[in-house]
Design a protein around this motif. Structure first.
Motif, PDB file in Angstrom:
ATOM      1  N   GLY A  40      -5.928  -7.061  -3.078  1.00  0.00           N
ATOM      2  CA  GLY A  40      -5.071  -6.938  -1.899  1.00  0.00           C
ATOM      3  C   GLY A  40      -5.555  -5.868  -0.943  1.00  0.00           C
TER       4      GLY A  40
ATOM      5  N   SER B  44      -1.435 -15.355   1.668  1.00  0.00           N
ATOM      6  CA  SER B  44      -1.471 -13.891   1.611  1.00  0.00           C
ATOM      7  C   SER B  44      -2.119 -13.328   2.875  1.00  0.00           C
TER       8      SER B  44
ATOM      9  N   ARG C 155      -5.659 -15.138  -7.069  1.00  0.00           N
ATOM     10  CA  ARG C 155      -5.719 -14.577  -5.722  1.00  0.00           C
ATOM     11  C   ARG C 155      -6.414 -15.527  -4.745  1.00  0.00           C
TER      12      ARG C 155
END
Length: 764
Positions: free
Chosen positions: A681, A495, A488
């Motif tokens: 997220g 993102s 991530r």
């Protein structure tokens, strides 16, 4: 409609014609008439019955007279079958990575144990002795395992000891593995079972000066071959393979002759966690093309069991690398081990390989669960034997993890020589047991576009990264969390950018909702025009349609990582039986609550393998993972602006439910990855402030009537300029589409034309 009416009329005409023809044939006597039966009177019926009874009594009297004339015979006494005495010979001991029990029956391998790995039951839980000691993995148990209907059954630990054993009909020993059979003639299709059932001569195990253990077996074949066959097994302490040397010696004074023999594979390899296992038993054949490319043939147990045998794989001009039976985590393979370059260039003596089911032919395979039937392979070899020089073939019988590369990651007392692992991977070609494309058509397409190579590369990278992180944390579950955070962080910038674009799109759609409603009312009968005008309106207010592609690109960028981690968890023996919190096995579902095997459709044993079968446990981690995905999707999904978009969102929600069912039996380690990724997220979404949407002009929403010029600053950077050019290109394409639509409208032949009307009037 007209076509169906025409067909019906033809059918009606044919039916009428055939019916009339049958009626006419019956009237003129073309069809045979039934012969009427004469009705018997009561007296005739009684006379016929008495005659039949008298004939029956006469036959019975004649049979009794014949029986009385014969001398009395003694009662038959069942003769018990003579017991067969065999001997189990140990190979390997304390400190060996493979431990074997060899059998004099067939000179084969009765049992293979891997002491560095632990045994698992049908539910996917660790097996222990009654005193709490862990049970080592029996890759080939050597004993008959009764597979009951229900999964929750006591595990029968194989209990075989070296020494003599009397083999009777009640014995629970299975047929030995890696036995040898010969063909009566080189042209015969079926081998003779003699060499696989007879007792071979042996002088017992030996310890060589190098520390290796060795055992030799011999058997003789008389007419027409007159040969002696030797099987020499060799096992080193730190090896995951057993050396097998087959020597065929022709007796002096006999002529050269062709000889064919067959080597069978392992039997009874266990399956971890039958209710969730994605792979039960599969048969694999690896070979090398004349150009040096490694290939693989794949057949699953269900196909082999249903067809009562696999396809015959012709080696042809290729070179056989191995034949193997593999489960999800372990494999047992027979590989020709040619040590010298001269041997490698010699003629290929193996014409074909075929997989077979070990279900007796007088019994049918279980139709409900054919994927759990026992299978093995059979390698055929052809040689020419003469008295001047014996023929010998060298093999390596590999017994270890299916992912052979993982042996390099073992350390300390479990360490394996890296050179030996490279020999397994490259020389024997065992890397294709796992590192190969899927056997499906989709896998073939993925291989053509090199997608399979990318996934294999990322899978191997995931194995290395996870092991490196494990050296720091010392726990495999924490290693998965650490790897998730690394992934991530790597994807944080793209993102974050995509999240901002999604938020901006949601704000634009929210402010433009009244204008979109006006367009919907204006073009309610013309969907294409409405869609075109809506796109133009959104582009004028700062919405970039290419931003929608960012989510797909981001997902595409993560796919190799996610798929690599998925296959990593499916292959890695390190996650097998590894506990974390209440989870007993990271490579299996979390199995939080036992809810029995009696829930119709969901957990009953006869439904194992079906789509709706969920298993006998309530799994919490998959439910949490899918719930977080749905929550994240709901927060990132813009409100629907039309019925089509609303239908798409409803379809996505339905797909999430289907994914939840498919995801229910996923490994706990993979579910843990998705949970951490979704939480990341969601937190990323919370930390990103809402984008201030200031459309073109004076900051208000541009309506469908006005088109003020934009006062936004010019985009910076190469990516910004690229987006601006693409947006301009979209606007140009939009204008061209409108011009084309206008031209089509002008050239419409059905449109009224006043000039043409005047011309027609003048002609009249």
């Amino acid at each position: 409609m007209r076509s169906n009416t025409f067909n019906f009329l033809i059918f009606l005409a044919l039916a009428t014609g055939l019916g009339g023809l049958f009626w006419y044939a019956d009237r003129v006597g073309w069809l045979p008439k039934p012969v009427p039966q004469k009705e018997l009177t009561e007296e005739e019926k009684a006379a016929s019955k008495a005659k039949d009874e008298e004939a029956a009594k006469k036959r019975e009297a004649e049979a009794q007279a014949k029986k009385d004339a014969e001398p009395p015979q003694p009662a038959a006494v069942p003769v018990p079958s003579a017991p067969v005495n065999i001997e189990l010979i140990p190979l390997g001991g304390e400190g060996f990575y493979n431990r074997l029990l060899l059998s004099t029956r067939g000179g084969g391998i009765q049992q293979i144990m891997l002491p560095e790995f632990l045994e698992s039951d049908r539910l996917g839980r660790e097996v222990k002795h009654p005193d709490g000691r862990p049970v080592p993995l029996f890759l080939v148990p050597g004993t008959v395992t009764q597979r009951g209907m229900y999964l929750k059954e006591p595990f029968d630990i194989p209990d075989l000891k070296p020494g003599p054993i009397t083999l009777t009909e009640a014995s629970n020993l299975t047929e030995p593995s890696y036995t040898l059979f010969h063909y009566p003639t080189p042209e015969d299709k079926n081998p003779d079972p003699f060499l696989g059932t007879v007792n071979w001569r042996t002088d017992g195990p030996k310890v060589l000066p190098t520390g290796e253990h060795q055992a030799t077996f011999e058997a003789d074949l008389d007419e027409p071959y007159f040969i002696t066959i030797r099987k020499i097994y060799t096992l080193a302490p730190k090896d995951y393979h057993v050396g097998l040397r087959i020597e065929i010696v022709k007796r002096p004074g006999t002529a050269r002759a062709k000889f064919r023999y067959q080597i069978s594979g392992p039997r009874g390899m266990p399956v971890d966690g039958e209710w969730y296992a994605s792979v039960s038993r599969v048969s694999l054949v690896g070979w090398e093309t004349p150009k040096g490319a490694l290939k693989r043939e794949y057949e699953d147990a269900a196909t082999i069991a249903i067809n009562r045998g696999g396809e015959k794989f012709e080696v042809g001009e290729n070179r056989l690398k191995y034949a193997a039976i593999a489960t999800q985590y372990f494999a047992s393979a027979l590989a020709p081990d040619n040590g010298t370059e001269k041997d490698k260039n010699a003629r290929n003596p193996f014409p074909y390989v075929r997989s077979t089911t070990e279900v007796p032919f007088d019994k049918l395979a279980d139709k409900n669960t054919p994927q759990f039937e026992d299978i093995t392979f059979r390698v055929v070899c052809e040689v020419e034997v003469g008295p001047e020089k014996p023929v010998s073939h060298n093999f390596a019988i590999y017994n270890g993890p299916s992912k052979v590369r993982l042996l390099k990651l073992l350390e300390g007392d479990r360490a394996v020589d890296p050179g030996l692992v490279d020999h397994y991977l490259n020389d024997l070609g065992l890397k294709t047991i796992t590192d190969y494309r899927s056997p499906t058509t989709l896998g073939l397409i993925a291989d053509k576009i090199f997608w399979s190579d990318i996934i294999i590369m990322f899978t191997n990278v995931m194995h290395g990264l996870l092991y490196a992180i494990h050296l720091v944390f010392g726990d495999w579950a924490l290693s998965i969390i650490g790897l998730t955070v690394m992934v991530r962080l790597l994807l944080f910038l793209p993102s974050r950018k995509q999240t901002q674009m999604n938020l901006r799109m949601m704000e634009v759609q929210k402010k433009l909702q009244p204008e979109i409603e006006k367009l919907k009312e204006k073009y309610k009968d013309d969907f294409h025009t409405f869609n075109r005008e809506k796109t133009r309106l959104m582009m004028q207010n700062g919405f970039n349609p290419f931003a929608m592609m960012g989510g797909c690109l981001l997902l595409f960028a993560q796919m190799p990582i996610m798929m690599g981690l998925y296959f990593c968890l499916q292959e890695s023996v390190f996650f097998r039986l590894e506990p974390f919190l209440w989870i007993n096995n990271l490579s299996a579902p979390d199995m939080t609550v036992w809810w029995s095997e009696k829930i119709p459709y969901l957990s009953t044993p006869e439904n194992v393998g079906s789509f709706y079968y969920l298993g006998p446990f309530l799994n919490v981690l998959p439910i949490c993972a899918v719930s977080l995905m749905m929550y994240q999707q709901a927060k990132m999904m813009p409100p629907p602006t039309d019925e089509q978009m609303a239908a798409q969102q409803r379809m996505m929600k339905i797909m999430m439910i289907v994914i939840a069912v498919m995801f229910y039996k996923v490994a706990a380690g993979l579910a843990l990855y998705f949970i951490i990724s979704s939480l990341w997220g969601i937190m990323e979404r919370r930390l990103i402030p809402k984008a201030s949407d200031k459309p073109a002009g004076d900051g208000g929403v541009i309506s469908t009537d006005g088109k003020p010029e934009s006062t936004e600053p010019k985009p910076k950077g190469m990516l910004g300029r690229f987006k601006e050019r693409m947006q301009q290109k979209m606007e140009e394409l939009q204008k061209q589409a409108e011009q084309q639509s206008a031209r089509q409208h002008r050239n419409d032949p059905n449109r009224s034309n006043p000039i043409r009307k005047d011309k027609r009037k003048r002609k009249k």
